[in-house]
Design a protein around this motif. Structure first.
Motif: not given
Length: 311
Positions: A45-49, A67-71, A79-82, A91-95
């Motif tokens: 799941v994309e955390q911001p949206t 946590t910390g993985a590049v996906y 990048v995986v936040d949790d 939960l991931v965020h674009p980076e």
């Protein structure tokens, strides 16, 4: 039995018959794991949206979604936040970092039973049940382009246990030395042969290299010999190890030829390196892998020829 189930679902309205087949009509998806891995798929799941990007099977989630993985999803890097294993959500965020991540794991394997074996003197070929325990314990961040290791970060993920079916071969230390493999090179030679064997098994069985796992060791506690295991990554097995055992001569010959024909000097992704190796593709000894497989094939082919003659 399957047809009766389809007819029943069609009559209840859950399935709709069309010229190209049957289609699910309900808004929710059936709670069925088509790959048979067990457990609910982990939702990414994309955390911001809050947007659902996709799912990853639970067996791969520890290595791919820690946590910390590049996906990577459809060309976009996250990048995986949790990773919440209880709720099966990552939960991931674009980076777009200038590094990639590589999970490191620890695997242990115990032989439960032997179903069949070929006694080839200094070499043994076996098929049987095994218990596999695996734990992802850390991950490396590596600089994109150069491959430089930036750092290694610990992870606190649970141990996973799997009872499955494996094929394995053993080679006595004297046979390895006679083939030209020195004792210090035993681990790298066996490791390289294991990787290549996993990579070539899809030629013999309807599987992907991600459906199977492996373990190699210069001295296994159950076999008391240098050993290479290749096992099904599905609870109870999925038939891949059985196929490998039944086609061992062809499978290992193709493996040996693929390594020997590769033009690289010390091993590459085309021959003995694996994208899923939990040890960072270390150690690997490409010439030793060819020698290991020569020793195994010479002994196994001779044993099989003797069996066919006396049968």
């Amino acid at each position: 039995m399957a047809r009766a189930a389809v007819d029943g679902l069609t009559q209840s309205g859950a399935l709709r018959r069309r010229p190209s087949g049957w289609y699910w009509t309900h808004t929710g998806r059936p709670d069925v794991d088509l790959r048979g891995t067990g457990g609910a798929p982990v939702q990414v799941v994309e955390q911001p949206t809050g947007r659902l990007l996709g799912t990853v099977d639970p067996e791969s989630s520890h290595a791919m979604l820690h946590t910390g993985a590049v996906y990577l999803h459809q060309g976009v890097t996250y990048v995986v936040d949790d990773l919440d294993l209880e709720d099966a959500i990552a939960l991931v965020h674009p980076e777009e970092p200038d590094w990639s991540t590589h999970a490191r794991d620890v695997t242990d394997l115990t032989v439960v039973s032997v179903r069949s074996y070929v006694d080839a003197g200094p070499v043994g070929l076996f098929l049987g049940e095994v218990d596999v325990t695996n734990q992802v314990v850390s991950y490396q961040r590596r600089r994109i382009g150069s491959g430089e290791v930036i750092d290694t970060r610990p992870l606190d993920l649970p141990l996973r246990e799997l009872r499955t079916v494996a094929v394995w071969f053993t080679v006595s230390p004297p046979a390895l030395e006679a083939a030209g493999v020195k004792p210090p090179d035993f681990p790298g030679a066996l490791h390289a042969a294991e990787h290549a064997a996993i990579g070539l098994l899809p030629l013999m069985a309807t599987c992907d290299r991600w459906d199977i796992g492996g373990l190699s060791t210069a001295s296994h506690g159950d076999t008391e010999a240098p050993t290479v295991f290749v096992y099904d990554g599905h609870p109870g097995g999925a038939g891949f190890a059985e196929r490998a055992y039944a086609t061992a001569a062809e499978w290992l010959t193709a493996t040996r030829e693929a390594i020997a024909a590769c033009a690289c000097e010390s091993g590459c992704p085309s021959c003995v390196q694996s994208p899923k190796c939990g040890n960072g593709n270390n150690p690997l000894h490409k010439p030793g892998a060819v020698a290991v497989l020569d020793a195994v094939l010479d002994a196994v082919l001779a044993a099989l020829a003797t069996q066919s003659t006396t049968a």
